[in-house]
Write a protein that holds these residues in place. Structure first.
Motif, mmCIF file in Angstrom:
data_model
loop_
_atom_site.group_PDB
_atom_site.id
_atom_site.type_symbol
_atom_site.label_atom_id
_atom_site.label_comp_id
_atom_site.label_asym_id
_atom_site.label_seq_id
_atom_site.Cartn_x
_atom_site.Cartn_y
_atom_site.Cartn_z
ATOM 1 N N VAL A 366 0.829 -1.205 0.000
ATOM 2 C CA VAL A 366 0.000 0.000 0.000
ATOM 3 C C VAL A 366 0.866 1.260 0.000
ATOM 4 O O VAL A 366 1.779 1.404 0.813
ATOM 5 N N VAL A 367 0.558 2.145 -0.934
ATOM 6 C CA VAL A 367 1.162 3.476 -0.997
ATOM 7 C C VAL A 367 0.034 4.481 -0.824
ATOM 8 O O VAL A 367 -1.013 4.372 -1.478
ATOM 9 N N PHE A 368 0.233 5.457 0.058
ATOM 10 C CA PHE A 368 -0.844 6.409 0.318
ATOM 11 C C PHE A 368 -0.293 7.796 0.634
ATOM 12 O O PHE A 368 0.708 7.941 1.339
ATOM 13 N N ARG A 369 -0.973 8.805 0.092
ATOM 14 C CA ARG A 369 -0.705 10.221 0.400
ATOM 15 C C ARG A 369 -2.051 10.882 0.703
ATOM 16 O O ARG A 369 -3.036 10.628 0.006
ATOM 17 N N TYR A 370 -2.086 11.726 1.686
ATOM 18 C CA TYR A 370 -3.308 12.473 1.958
ATOM 19 C C TYR A 370 -3.542 13.496 0.849
ATOM 20 O O TYR A 370 -2.582 14.120 0.368
ATOM 21 N N PRO A 371 -4.793 13.670 0.420
ATOM 22 C CA PRO A 371 -5.085 14.601 -0.685
ATOM 23 C C PRO A 371 -4.578 16.020 -0.446
ATOM 24 O O PRO A 371 -4.210 16.716 -1.389
ATOM 25 N N THR A 372 -4.555 16.441 0.817
ATOM 26 C CA THR A 372 -4.101 17.797 1.123
ATOM 27 C C THR A 372 -2.573 17.897 1.202
ATOM 28 O O THR A 372 -2.034 18.988 1.295
ATOM 29 N N ARG A 373 -1.892 16.729 1.188
ATOM 30 C CA ARG A 373 -0.420 16.711 1.236
ATOM 31 C C ARG A 373 0.121 15.727 0.191
ATOM 32 O O ARG A 373 0.732 14.721 0.528
ATOM 33 N N GLN A 375 2.537 15.793 -1.705
ATOM 34 C CA GLN A 375 3.987 15.704 -1.838
ATOM 35 C C GLN A 375 4.610 14.743 -0.819
ATOM 36 O O GLN A 375 5.787 14.386 -0.941
ATOM 37 N N SER A 376 3.829 14.307 0.186
ATOM 38 C CA SER A 376 4.370 13.460 1.249
ATOM 39 C C SER A 376 3.692 12.094 1.235
ATOM 40 O O SER A 376 2.478 11.992 1.472
ATOM 41 N N ALA A 377 4.457 11.047 0.968
ATOM 42 C CA ALA A 377 3.930 9.686 1.008
ATOM 43 C C ALA A 377 3.935 9.198 2.453
ATOM 44 O O ALA A 377 4.991 9.101 3.075
ATOM 45 N N ILE A 378 2.749 8.899 2.993
ATOM 46 C CA ILE A 378 2.639 8.450 4.382
ATOM 47 C C ILE A 378 2.964 6.967 4.485
ATOM 48 O O ILE A 378 3.737 6.546 5.356
ATOM 49 N N LEU A 379 2.367 6.175 3.617
ATOM 50 C CA LEU A 379 2.676 4.750 3.547
ATOM 51 C C LEU A 379 3.403 4.468 2.242
ATOM 52 O O LEU A 379 2.978 4.933 1.181
#
Length: 604
Positions: A366-373, A375-379
């Protein structure tokens, strides 16, 4: 970029633009259920307008009768006729206003409900990007503007338009010469009214946006009053709110000044017209070409005409405001969420249900970034498999992506890449309503509603009985403190549960989750903000739950809370760095052991 967006918004809000006309048509379609009532209300104009047009003629006739002593038509006869028709007009106007009020309130309630339902079905990215105050302003202020436009304003426009046409016809009928003099000043005034109306529409839109910002700031401060008070920031917040209100006041003042100038301009134009009519008409009376009564009637028709032209200009400005408000409302109604959610428009459920779901959960790359960020991959390639009935502990530093795992599991968001599986089924293929019924979550800071304790617990399953509510409260270690309240389970908890302690709210949140009878229970740092006594009680509740046969996911900051987990996963930079039992990870001399050492040294 902002300038371009502002120009685009102004273009869309223009009543003459395709977007503006489309918006008007959609607004008018909103009243379809009230069509008969509105048409009946508007039909009264057919009676009330001629009565209004009859008055100037009656006054002129009264003056002529008084000066010529007509034996047939006396002043008493004219006054009696006026009383009769005015009584009829009053009755019709009262009926019309009543019907408009009923139709308007029904329409506004329907529009607010549709808008609220549209908000409810939006995905979480919408709420991440949209301020609460703005949404509240749309529900309250914008819907009221639209309500006024399609009930009172439309009817007033028809009435004023009828009066303008009628007065113009009566002016021409009474004296074509004077009619030509009186209408010469109207075209310039009409042009000015149109441009001023557009200006007020643009400024009013800015006022609405500014009010939304002030509402958001006020709501934020009021709901966080304890924090404001503890930091003694009342003066700062008052100054910040005052600054925002000053900006709003300036915008509203510009609208008020423009409205005043428009009204003054129309008033001056009307007075100029009256002065010209009076001068030329007086000359005609002296020359014997017109009676004083006819001149009086003409003057009254001129006053009526000027008043209704001014009314139309004001109505036009209100309609322009309604176009802007409707565009903002329709932007919410038309927005389609990227993730399935509640939707009253659909009678069939979207996605499948698993009748034999056992509680197996798996994250695959799983790869995830919050829509508001973005530029930053959280997972970043997060992979983890949870067997049914396991107790899984997830630990890691702040910002490592622990809480995001829970958000993806309950499908508040979808991963950018990879899949989330329940018993081998992709959550995207499953019913979102069913998914959130079998997966329960207890957040770090639970939100309670301003209702009773029982209703807050029953929020997890609305058809739960009182006995079921009590049983889950006992499991969650909440029954004892609830029983000490005078009203027991009927105790009102206050807004956001402010009348309860942190530990009490947390235990109610656990009870609310358990009453769903979930297959997967997600505990997101459920004890991290509690004192030792509250933590102990909550931990006892969690311990009972952990042996209830469901899959339990413990996202923890305090490592002692996951010591007995079947599997502990150490998350580092969005990936599973280590996985194993507590004893196994302590032997590996890796990141988990280092985290334990750091916490131990911090406590000592």
């Amino acid at each position: 970029m902002e300038v371009q967006e502002d120009k685009e918004e102004k273009k869309k809000s223009n009543l003459m633009s395709p977007e503006g006309r489309s918006s008007v048509m959609r607004v008018l379609r909103l009243v379809e259920p009230e069509k008969r009532l509105l048409l009946l209300a508007m039909s009264t104009i057919v009676v009330t307008t001629p009565i209004s047009l009859f008055f100037p003629m009656a006054v002129g006739k009264l003056l002529d009768v008084a000066t010529t002593a007509d034996p047939i038509i006396t002043p008493v006869t004219v006054a009696g006729a006026l009383l009769v028709v005015f009584g009829l007009q009053g009755l019709m106007m009262t009926t019309r206003d009543g019907m408009l009020t009923v139709a308007g309130e029904r329409m506004a309630a329907r529009l607010r409900r549709q808008t609220f339902e549209a908000v409810l079905r939006q995905d979480m990215s919408f709420f991440d990007e949209t301020r609460t105050g703005e949404l509240l302003n749309r529900l309250a202020s914008d819907t009221s503007v639209i309500q006024k436009a399609i009930t009172n304003n439309v009817t007033s426009a028809l009435k004023s338009a009828g009066m303008v046409v009628g007065c113009t016809a009566m002016l021409i009928y009474t004296s074509p010469k004077l009619a030509l003099v009186s209408v010469l000043v109207l075209p310039p005034g009409g042009i000015v009214a149109v441009y001023m109306g557009r200006f007020m529409k643009r400024k009013q839109s800015e006022v609405q946006d500014a009010l939304a910002k002030t509402s958001q700031q006020a709501e934020e401060v009021i709901t966080s009053m304890k924090t404001v008070r503890q930091f003694a920031r009342e003066a700062n917040e008052a100054a910040r709110y005052g600054g925002m209100m000053a900006e709003t006041r300036q915008l509203a003042t510009s609208v008020g000044i423009a409205n005043t100038l428009l009204g003054t301009g129309i008033h001056v134009a009307a007075n100029i017209s009256l002065a010209c009519v009076l001068g030329y008409g007086g000359t005609l009376v002296v020359a014997g070409e017109m009676t004083a009564g006819v001149l009086t009637s003409f003057l009254l028709y001129s006053v009526y005409l000027g008043f209704n032209v001014g009314s139309l200009s004001g109505i036009y400005g209100d309609l322009m405001k309604a176009v802007g408000a409707s565009l903002r409302i329709f932007s919410i109604l038309d927005r389609e969420p990227s993730l399935p959610a509640y939707d009253s428009r659909h009678t069939t459920e979207l996605g499948a249900r698993l009748d034999d779901f056992n509680g197996g959960v798996e994250f695959k790359d799983v790869v995830f970034r919050y829509p508001t960020r973005p530029q930053s991959a959280i997972l970043q390639g997060f992979t983890l498999k949870m067997e049914p009935g396991q107790v899984i502990g997830i630990v890691g530093a702040s910002g490592s992506g622990k809480s995001t795992i829970g958000a993806l599991l309950t499908r508040l968001y979808d991963p950018e890449q990879g899949t989330v599986l329940l018993d081998g089924h992709n959550v995207k293929d499953l019913s979102a309503e069913w998914l959130r019924g079998v997966v329960a979550s207890v957040p770090q800071e639970p939100v309670l509603f301003a209702v009773s304790i029982a209703d807050n617990i029953r929020y997890g399953r609305l058809d739960a009985t009182d006995d079921e509510v009590r049983r889950v409260a006992e499991v969650a270690n909440a029954h004892e403190f609830i029983s000490r309240f005078p009203d027991g389970y009927d105790t009102f908890v206050g807004e956001r549960g402010m009348q309860l302690s942190g530990g009490q709210k947390q235990r109610l949140a656990i009870a609310r989750a358990l009453i769903k009878q979930p297959k997967v229970l997600l505990l997101d740092e459920a004890t991290s903000a509690l004192d030792s006594e509250s933590e102990k009680l909550v931990e006892q509740a969690i311990e009972r739950v952990s042996h209830a046969g469901m899959t339990v996911v413990k996202i923890a900051h305090r490592l002692n809370t996951i010591r007995d987990a079947d599997v502990i996963c150490m998350v580092v930079k969005g990936k599973v760095e280590e996985k194993g039992s507590y004893a196994e990870l302590m032997k590996s001399n890796g990141a988990f052991k280092q985290l334990v050492k750091n916490q131990t040294s911090d406590y000592h």
